[in-house]
Design a protein around this motif. Structure first.
Motif, PDB file in Angstrom:
ATOM      1  N   PHE A  80      24.337  69.975  62.514  1.00  0.00           N
ATOM      2  CA  PHE A  80      24.410  69.300  63.816  1.00  0.00           C
ATOM      3  C   PHE A  80      23.660  67.971  63.743  1.00  0.00           C
ATOM      4  O   PHE A  80      22.649  67.748  64.409  1.00  0.00           O
ATOM      5  N   ALA A  81      24.188  67.095  62.917  1.00  0.00           N
ATOM      6  CA  ALA A  81      23.577  65.787  62.651  1.00  0.00           C
ATOM      7  C   ALA A  81      23.422  64.950  63.916  1.00  0.00           C
ATOM      8  O   ALA A  81      22.475  64.156  64.021  1.00  0.00           O
ATOM      9  N   ARG A  82      24.328  65.101  64.843  1.00  0.00           N
ATOM     10  CA  ARG A  82      24.324  64.270  66.044  1.00  0.00           C
ATOM     11  C   ARG A  82      22.963  64.283  66.739  1.00  0.00           C
ATOM     12  O   ARG A  82      22.423  63.224  67.109  1.00  0.00           O
ATOM     13  N   PHE A  83      22.369  65.448  66.887  1.00  0.00           N
ATOM     14  CA  PHE A  83      21.081  65.551  67.577  1.00  0.00           C
ATOM     15  C   PHE A  83      19.964  64.932  66.747  1.00  0.00           C
ATOM     16  O   PHE A  83      19.149  64.151  67.255  1.00  0.00           O
ATOM     17  N   PRO A  98      23.556  57.451  54.830  1.00  0.00           N
ATOM     18  CA  PRO A  98      24.812  58.157  55.116  1.00  0.00           C
ATOM     19  C   PRO A  98      24.610  59.639  55.385  1.00  0.00           C
ATOM     20  O   PRO A  98      23.608  60.221  54.999  1.00  0.00           O
ATOM     21  N   VAL A  99      25.626  60.224  56.043  1.00  0.00           N
ATOM     22  CA  VAL A  99      25.491  61.532  56.667  1.00  0.00           C
ATOM     23  C   VAL A  99      26.462  62.548  56.065  1.00  0.00           C
ATOM     24  O   VAL A  99      27.602  62.213  55.735  1.00  0.00           O
ATOM     25  N   TYR A 100      25.977  63.786  55.974  1.00  0.00           N
ATOM     26  CA  TYR A 100      26.843  64.953  55.755  1.00  0.00           C
ATOM     27  C   TYR A 100      26.396  65.992  56.764  1.00  0.00           C
ATOM     28  O   TYR A 100      25.202  66.325  56.836  1.00  0.00           O
ATOM     29  N   LYS A 103      27.770  71.428  60.160  1.00  0.00           N
ATOM     30  CA  LYS A 103      28.434  71.970  61.346  1.00  0.00           C
ATOM     31  C   LYS A 103      29.834  71.373  61.499  1.00  0.00           C
ATOM     32  O   LYS A 103      30.796  72.087  61.803  1.00  0.00           O
ATOM     33  N   ILE A 104      29.962  70.060  61.284  1.00  0.00           N
ATOM     34  CA  ILE A 104      31.276  69.421  61.334  1.00  0.00           C
ATOM     35  C   ILE A 104      32.176  69.980  60.243  1.00  0.00           C
ATOM     36  O   ILE A 104      33.353  70.308  60.473  1.00  0.00           O
ATOM     37  N   ALA A 105      31.653  70.089  59.024  1.00  0.00           N
ATOM     38  CA  ALA A 105      32.439  70.635  57.924  1.00  0.00           C
ATOM     39  C   ALA A 105      32.896  72.050  58.241  1.00  0.00           C
ATOM     40  O   ALA A 105      34.045  72.426  57.978  1.00  0.00           O
ATOM     41  N   CYS A 182      34.641  61.688  59.851  1.00  0.00           N
ATOM     42  CA  CYS A 182      33.820  62.266  60.926  1.00  0.00           C
ATOM     43  C   CYS A 182      32.337  62.020  60.664  1.00  0.00           C
ATOM     44  O   CYS A 182      31.588  61.643  61.570  1.00  0.00           O
ATOM     45  N   PHE A 183      31.919  62.246  59.422  1.00  0.00           N
ATOM     46  CA  PHE A 183      30.512  62.020  59.076  1.00  0.00           C
ATOM     47  C   PHE A 183      30.129  60.556  59.314  1.00  0.00           C
ATOM     48  O   PHE A 183      29.040  60.262  59.827  1.00  0.00           O
ATOM     49  N   ASP A 184      31.013  59.654  58.938  1.00  0.00           N
ATOM     50  CA  ASP A 184      30.720  58.227  59.083  1.00  0.00           C
ATOM     51  C   ASP A 184      30.560  57.822  60.550  1.00  0.00           C
ATOM     52  O   ASP A 184      29.835  56.864  60.860  1.00  0.00           O
ATOM     53  N   PHE A 185      31.241  58.546  61.439  1.00  0.00           N
ATOM     54  CA  PHE A 185      31.171  58.212  62.864  1.00  0.00           C
ATOM     55  C   PHE A 185      29.918  58.769  63.536  1.00  0.00           C
ATOM     56  O   PHE A 185      29.506  58.275  64.591  1.00  0.00           O
ATOM     57  N   LEU A 186      29.271  59.759  62.956  1.00  0.00           N
ATOM     58  CA  LEU A 186      28.181  60.454  63.635  1.00  0.00           C
ATOM     59  C   LEU A 186      27.026  59.540  64.070  1.00  0.00           C
ATOM     60  O   LEU A 186      26.495  59.726  65.172  1.00  0.00           O
ATOM     61  N   PRO A 187      26.598  58.562  63.275  1.00  0.00           N
ATOM     62  CA  PRO A 187      25.558  57.662  63.802  1.00  0.00           C
ATOM     63  C   PRO A 187      25.986  56.934  65.069  1.00  0.00           C
ATOM     64  O   PRO A 187      25.160  56.681  65.957  1.00  0.00           O
TER      65      PRO A 187
END
Length: 206
Positions: A80-83, A98-100, A103-105, A182-187
């Motif tokens: 849950f990178a968003r939080f 960069p993000v992984y 939860k999205i996966a 999706c990961f790229d959009f999370l920030p």
């Protein structure tokens, strides 16, 4: 396996250059501007986890931690990178990408279930039971208990192993590129949260 607690910043040289870093945060609650950042947990997938604790009067002047989180050569693994991205950006002032995001996966490949919590993923993907008993404890306490420290460490302990299995499934289902977008959009999603659109889907028709 050891859990190391640090105050206000991460010591220099804790992690080898280039290693991807699992990251999690503990806060006083779920409203980022109101509920201060108390702990940042980190792991490079090795035997040790590192916790950085911030006190109630902290200025969040943590140059070593900020440098690590903002390093564009290191992927940061979250659940849950968003939080976590929002909390880190608000209090530490860096974009931890960069993000992984596991939860999205999970949502992209475990479409046979609606159970995408960390405990469920660790059980299925790693075969380990983790306790979430300390999830709602007082992370602003001046002294963290051993149970709190172990709980915090467990939130990053398995992310590298989970990513391996999730990557295998994403490739099998032909969704690796979609997951990356999706990961790229999370920030940016975290930025929307901080800007006042936490529960609004701006892409929705109504």
């Amino acid at each position: 396996m050891s859990v190391h607690l640090h105050e206000e910043d991460l010591p220099e040289g804790v992690f080898a250059p280039g290693a991807d870093i699992a990251v999690d945060t503990e806060t006083m609650g779920l409203v980022t501007p109101r509920d201060r950042l108390c702990v940042v947990q980190l792991s490079d997938g090795g035997a040790d986890e590192h916790l950085v604790r911030f006190g109630p009067q902290s200025t969040y002047d943590a140059p070593n931690l900020k440098r690590l989180l903002a390093d564009p050569e290191r992927v940061k693994l979250y659940h849950f990178a968003r939080f976590d991205l929002a909390a880190i950006r608000h209090y530490l002032g860096v974009v931890a990408a960069p993000v992984y995001c596991t939860k999205i996966a999970s949502r992209l490949v475990r479409t046979y279930t609606d159970r995408h919590g960390l405990k469920d993923l660790v059980r299925e993907l790693v075969g380990v039971e983790v306790s979430k008993q300390q999830q709602s404890s007082d992370w602003g306490s001046p002294m963290l208990t051993d149970a709190q420290k172990d709980y915090a460490a467990s939130d990053v302990r398995f992310l590298h192993r989970m990513r391996e299995e999730l990557d295998r499934r994403l490739a099998r289902e032909g969704r690796t590129a979609l997951a990356q977008r999706c990961f790229d959009f999370l920030p940016h999603r975290a930025e929307l949260d901080l800007a006042g659109w936490p529960e609004v889907d701006i892409f929705a028709h109504v």
